[in-house]
Design a protein around this motif. Structure first.
Motif, short mmCIF file in Angstrom:
data_model
loop_
_atom_site.label_atom_id
_atom_site.label_comp_id
_atom_site.label_asym_id
_atom_site.label_seq_id
_atom_site.Cartn_x
_atom_site.Cartn_y
_atom_site.Cartn_z
N LEU A 1 21.78 -8.63 11.46
CA LEU A 1 20.46 -9.13 11.80
C LEU A 1 20.30 -9.01 13.30
CD1 LEU A 1 17.95 -10.53 10.53
CD2 LEU A 1 19.11 -12.70 10.84
N PHE A 2 19.19 -9.39 13.84
CA PHE A 2 18.99 -9.43 15.29
C PHE A 2 18.38 -10.78 15.62
CE2 PHE A 2 15.31 -7.59 13.29
CZ PHE A 2 14.24 -8.28 13.85
N TRP A 3 18.60 -11.25 16.83
CA TRP A 3 18.00 -12.50 17.28
C TRP A 3 16.66 -12.13 17.88
CZ3 TRP A 3 20.84 -16.39 15.59
CH2 TRP A 3 20.53 -17.69 15.99
N GLY A 4 15.57 -12.49 17.21
CA GLY A 4 14.23 -12.05 17.57
C GLY A 4 13.80 -12.45 18.98
N ILE A 5 13.09 -11.54 19.64
CA ILE A 5 12.53 -11.81 20.97
C ILE A 5 11.25 -12.62 20.78
CG2 ILE A 5 11.53 -10.78 23.05
CD1 ILE A 5 13.24 -8.27 22.42
N THR A 6 11.21 -13.81 21.36
CA THR A 6 10.07 -14.70 21.22
C THR A 6 8.77 -14.01 21.62
OG1 THR A 6 11.51 -16.58 21.70
CG2 THR A 6 9.14 -16.96 21.90
N GLY A 7 7.78 -14.12 20.75
CA GLY A 7 6.47 -13.55 21.02
C GLY A 7 6.31 -12.10 20.61
#
Length: 192
Positions: free
Chosen positions: A53-59
């Motif tokens: 998975l990836f840690w999503g970039i806010t926004g």
């Protein structure tokens, strides 16, 4: 000099970022919930043991920190990317309490204390992108980390894309590889 395709990607990145930046956070949270519901319903997710998975970039990206506990509850081994020099990356196992750092791009990633997961042991990769096209090609951020890592990956690849930024087509270069599945809030696109 930039190729025509590279210039098209640059223009599209600006346009997609504007759409995403203008999206209210309440709409993003609703979008995330629908994306995650469609994602975890995939048979490919059910069949996978180890998922990247990836840690999503806010926004900009789905808030995948909300998805991680769900995958762990399903008994999945979850790994996250860690950026390395020379635009390379590795994947490390995430468990609650795993030490995390913020890299130079402002993205949260596991530290070297988290166990390294070999590429051959990863059944499914959820590939981050600003957007996807209807043929499975993605518009990344331009760093090439995933392009390099995916070049010899033989497992399942899945993209998540908000309906608001799903494109009819995305400019693709020779090294670009489409994902096998694109999930939006309202549909699942499968490619062979």
């Amino acid at each position: 000099m930039q190729s025509t395709t590279a210039m098209e990607k640059t223009v599209l990145r600006v346009n997609i970022r504007k759409i995403l930046n203008d999206m209210p956070s309440s709409q993003m949270q609703k979008s995330d919930a629908a994306l995650f519901a469609n994602l975890v319903a995939l048979p490919q997710i059910a069949q996978a043991h180890t998922i990247s998975l990836f840690w999503g970039i806010t926004g900009l990206e789905p808030d995948t920190s909300r998805l991680v506990p769900q995958l762990l509850d399903m008994g999945k081994v979850v790994c996250l990317p860690r950026m390395l020099p020379e635009r390379r990356m590795e994947l490390r196992q995430y468990t609650p309490g795993c030490p995390m750092d913020m890299n130079s791009f402002g993205i949260t990633e596991p530290t070297i204390e988290c166990p390294l997961i070999e590429k051959k042991d990863i059944d499914l990769v959820i590939v981050p992108a600003l957007c996807y096209g209807r043929r499975g090609y993605r518009l990344g951020y331009g760093g090439g980390y995933y392009d390099r890592w995916l070049s010899d990956y033989t497992g399942v690849t899945v993209g998540m894309c908000r309906d608001a930024v799903l494109q009819d087509s995305v400019p693709a270069e020779e090294h670009d590889k489409p994902v096998q599945v694109v999930v939006t809030e309202s549909q699942v696109l499968q490619f062979s």
